[in-house]
Write an enzyme that holds these catalytic residues in place. Structure first.
Site: not given
Ligand code: GLN
Length: 232
Positions: A91, A126, A190
């Site tokens: 990320c 997002r 993640h």
């Protein structure tokens, strides 16, 4: 000889638990009777130049910019990667190892340039949620993770993605997710991603340690399978 795993700035880039990737690599290396040293690099420390695997995680924009500036002025990660060290960057870390990305003020700045990848922020919402990808190389099965990022990352035409998006956003262009170029891996996943995907952990480990003996960790397998089945 020990395998040296270098965890970079997990106090800055540990917001999403990506520091756990180091523990998975250590565990799976020890399961093959490899000697491993885990080196923690905190802000202000020099980045070792002779590590075998370097790990970067995700974090907020401010700490991300701070980490990038330290890595640029230190030069150790670029030196090690140029010498063939393995890198796994998640990320914010993935954005950092690219060629360009927004700084904490939103201005485009240069990244470390380990891969040809360009990150922008646009007005799209997002990207948050589960991510499922199909790798197109190696022995890798479907991989799963959790994404949470504003940035969208376009790969250069000769940069292979880590996989193609089945669900979720990933890089945000061409259904690409992450990058796998030489010994350098980047991803938006993640989880930590190596806890959720033991096969990816072994792919990373093999880049640094060569062919590995088979190792089955029933708990890791069960976790990976549960996530894959639930998201299928
Ligand atoms: N700040 C970056 C973004 O929002 C990285 C976020 C993260 O590491 N999860 O795109």
């Amino acid at each position: 000889m020990s395998l040296v795993i270098v965890r970079l700035y997990h106090d800055l880039l540990g917001t999403y638990g990506d520091q756990g990737n180091a523990e998975i690599l250590v565990h799976r290396a020890k399961a093959r009777n490899l000697e491993v040293d885990l080196v923690e690099v905190t802000p202000g420390m020099a980045v070792p130049r002779s590590g075998d695997i370097y790990l970067l995680g995700g974090g907020e924009d401010g700490p991300q910019s701070a980490a990038l500036e330290m890595l640029k002025s230190d030069g150790g990660l670029n030196y090690a990667a140029a010498g063939g060290a393995t890198v796994l960057a998640i990320c914010a870390g993935f954005q950092i190892i690219g060629a360009s990305l927004p700084d904490s003020q939103g201005q485009i700045t240069s990244g470390l340039g380990l891969v040809d990848a360009h990150t922008i922020y646009d007005s799209s919402p997002r990207s948050v949620g589960e991510l499922v990808i199909q790798p197109n190389r190696g022995e890798l099965p479907v991989l799963t993770g959790f994404e949470n990022h504003q940035g969208l990352t376009r790969l250069g035409s000769d940069m292979p993605p880590l996989g193609l998006v089945r669900s979720g956003v990933g890089n945000g262009f061409d259904k690409h997710e992450g990058v796998w170029h030489g010994n350098v891996f980047g991803s938006y996943m993640h989880g930590p991603v190596l806890a959720r995907n033991p096969e990816l952990a072994d792919a990373v480990l093999q880049c640094a340690a060569g062919p590995l003996a088979k190792y089955v960790d029933p708990f890791a397998e069960a976790f990976a399978t549960e996530r894959r089945d639930t998201l299928a």
